[in-house]
Design a protein around this motif. Structure first.
Motif, PDB file in Angstrom:
ATOM      1  N   TYR A   1       0.832  -1.201   0.000  1.00 42.51           N
ATOM      2  CA  TYR A   1       0.000   0.000   0.000  1.00 42.51           C
ATOM      3  C   TYR A   1       0.869   1.253   0.000  1.00 42.51           C
ATOM      4  CZ  TYR A   1      -3.533  -3.253   1.834  1.00 42.51           C
ATOM      5  OH  TYR A   1      -4.393  -4.305   2.011  1.00 42.51           O
TER       6      TYR A   1
ATOM      7  N   TYR B   1      -2.619   4.164  -3.737  1.00 42.12           N
ATOM      8  CA  TYR B   1      -2.722   2.935  -4.521  1.00 42.12           C
ATOM      9  C   TYR B   1      -2.479   1.749  -3.596  1.00 42.12           C
ATOM     10  CZ  TYR B   1      -2.757   4.575  -9.423  1.00 42.12           C
ATOM     11  OH  TYR B   1      -3.106   5.107 -10.640  1.00 42.12           O
ATOM     12  N   TYR B   2      -3.018   0.594  -4.001  1.00 42.02           N
ATOM     13  CA  TYR B   2      -2.682  -0.627  -3.302  1.00 42.02           C
ATOM     14  C   TYR B   2      -2.623  -1.785  -4.295  1.00 42.02           C
ATOM     15  CZ  TYR B   2      -7.771  -1.546  -3.146  1.00 42.02           C
ATOM     16  OH  TYR B   2      -9.096  -1.751  -3.459  1.00 42.02           O
ATOM     17  N   SER B   3      -1.895  -2.796  -3.877  1.00 46.03           N
ATOM     18  CA  SER B   3      -1.681  -3.950  -4.745  1.00 46.03           C
ATOM     19  C   SER B   3      -1.884  -5.215  -3.917  1.00 46.03           C
ATOM     20  CB  SER B   3      -0.259  -3.911  -5.305  1.00 46.03           C
ATOM     21  OG  SER B   3       0.074  -5.146  -5.911  1.00 46.03           O
ATOM     22  N   GLN B   4      -2.756  -6.074  -4.400  1.00 40.84           N
ATOM     23  CA  GLN B   4      -3.025  -7.316  -3.662  1.00 40.84           C
ATOM     24  C   GLN B   4      -2.076  -8.421  -4.079  1.00 40.84           C
ATOM     25  OE1 GLN B   4      -7.462  -6.884  -4.739  1.00 40.84           O
ATOM     26  NE2 GLN B   4      -7.504  -8.071  -2.860  1.00 40.84           N
TER      27      GLN B   4
ATOM     28  N   SER C   1       3.843   0.569  -9.921  1.00 41.50           N
ATOM     29  CA  SER C   1       4.062  -0.687 -10.630  1.00 41.50           C
ATOM     30  C   SER C   1       4.282  -1.761  -9.583  1.00 41.50           C
ATOM     31  CB  SER C   1       5.247  -0.594 -11.581  1.00 41.50           C
ATOM     32  OG  SER C   1       6.446  -0.357 -10.841  1.00 41.50           O
ATOM     33  N   ARG C   2       4.015  -3.002  -9.960  1.00 36.85           N
ATOM     34  CA  ARG C   2       4.249  -4.117  -9.033  1.00 36.85           C
ATOM     35  C   ARG C   2       4.776  -5.294  -9.841  1.00 36.85           C
ATOM     36  NH1 ARG C   2       1.862  -6.408  -4.280  1.00 36.85           N
ATOM     37  NH2 ARG C   2       3.615  -7.455  -3.277  1.00 36.85           N
TER      38      ARG C   2
ATOM     39  N   PHE D   1       7.295  -2.056  -4.567  1.00 38.01           N
ATOM     40  CA  PHE D   1       6.080  -1.339  -4.969  1.00 38.01           C
ATOM     41  C   PHE D   1       6.421   0.154  -5.066  1.00 38.01           C
ATOM     42  CE2 PHE D   1       1.837  -0.928  -6.017  1.00 38.01           C
ATOM     43  CZ  PHE D   1       1.006  -0.346  -5.076  1.00 38.01           C
TER      44      PHE D   1
ATOM     45  N   ASN E   1       1.873  -7.775 -10.261  1.00 38.96           N
ATOM     46  CA  ASN E   1       1.311  -7.417 -11.566  1.00 38.96           C
ATOM     47  C   ASN E   1      -0.150  -6.970 -11.504  1.00 38.96           C
ATOM     48  OD1 ASN E   1       3.700  -7.911 -13.072  1.00 38.96           O
ATOM     49  ND2 ASN E   1       3.256 -10.097 -13.061  1.00 38.96           N
ATOM     50  N   ASP E   2      -0.598  -6.580 -10.331  1.00 39.74           N
ATOM     51  CA  ASP E   2      -1.963  -6.076 -10.194  1.00 39.74           C
ATOM     52  C   ASP E   2      -1.986  -4.973  -9.142  1.00 39.74           C
ATOM     53  OD1 ASP E   2      -4.726  -5.992 -10.716  1.00 39.74           O
ATOM     54  OD2 ASP E   2      -5.104  -7.144  -8.883  1.00 39.74           O
ATOM     55  N   PHE E   3      -2.728  -3.902  -9.399  1.00 40.90           N
ATOM     56  CA  PHE E   3      -2.864  -2.844  -8.412  1.00 40.90           C
ATOM     57  C   PHE E   3      -4.173  -2.091  -8.667  1.00 40.90           C
ATOM     58  CE2 PHE E   3      -1.574   0.190 -11.610  1.00 40.90           C
ATOM     59  CZ  PHE E   3      -0.528  -0.406 -12.306  1.00 40.90           C
ATOM     60  N   GLN E   4      -4.641  -1.419  -7.625  1.00 39.68           N
ATOM     61  CA  GLN E   4      -5.903  -0.685  -7.709  1.00 39.68           C
ATOM     62  C   GLN E   4      -5.712   0.744  -7.224  1.00 39.68           C
ATOM     63  OE1 GLN E   4      -5.937  -3.826  -5.958  1.00 39.68           O
ATOM     64  NE2 GLN E   4      -6.396  -4.727  -7.957  1.00 39.68           N
TER      65      GLN E   4
END
Lengths: 109, 111
Positions: B33, B47-50, B67-68, B74, B53-56
């Protein structure tokens, strides 16, 4: 949308007095609620979460779904409790964690 | 020594320049996060990423990018489109529904 409200920016209490930091939330699902604390010159860290129902450093918090509140309480404030306290809500599956604006607790000796 | 490392601690930028803040974790956490902390406004989610290669987008994503590409990294880029970038930025990670572990933060000042 999930939201957390902490109405008090600053709360000053005398040492030994009871403390209550208010937190209200809005969320349509079943939220997870947390309290985080930031002591001077330290990282933000978890104080407690509602699912564990623990008492940490004498603090407790009860989730009241009817009033959508998660107030943090301690019966007798100590000087070392002076810090910034943040209430937070977790949306669950989406893992979005939203924080409130924080309350600065000042314990007067 | 496990944890979250943010760098740099202090960063100065001229208006119109992009800047990237680094966040690395060795806790093997899936989710990461970025928050912005301003006086009186608490922590606001950028932003956050679970997962890799994915983030919201969070609540205040405009003017920021992430980017992830790796689980442990992150990075956050503050672009010139961010109208008020001077702030304290916090990175965090967590595993599942566990607690958030925070870095020490990066303070960005736009001159």
């Amino acid at each position: 949308a999930q939201r957390v409200t902490q109405p008090e920016k600053l709360l000053s209490v005398f040492k030994g007095a009871p403390v209550e930091l208010k937190c209200n939330y809005s969320y349509s699902g079943s939220p997870e609620l947390f309290w985080y604390v930031q002591y001077s010159r330290q990282r933000l860290q978890l104080l407690l979460r509602h699912i564990s129902r623990e008492s940490i450093k004498g603090f407790t918090a009860d989730l009241n779904k009817g009033e959508t509140s998660f107030h943090l309480k301690k019966p007798f404030a100590q000087e070392e409790d002076s810090a910034m306290y943040y209430c937070a809500i977790d949306s669950g599956g989406y893992q979005k964690v939203t924080f409130g604006t924080g309350t600065k607790l000042q314990v007067i000796p | 020594d496990g944890g979250i490392t943010q760098s740099p601690k202090y960063l100065f930028r001229k208006e119109g320049q992009n800047v990237t803040l680094s966040c690395e974790q060795n806790l093997n956490h899936d989710a990461m996060y970025w928050y912005r902390q301003d006086p009186g406004q608490g922590l606001r989610l950028i932003y956050y990423s679970q997962i890799v290669n994915d983030f919201q987008k969070g609540d205040i994503a405009e003017g920021y990018s992430v980017s992830r590409e790796k689980k442990e990294s992150f990075p956050l880029t503050v672009t010139s489109a961010q109208k008020n970038p001077t702030a304290f930025y916090l990175c965090a990670s967590r595993q599942g529904s566990g607690e958030l572990f925070f870095g020490e933060g990066s303070r960005l000042t736009v001159l």
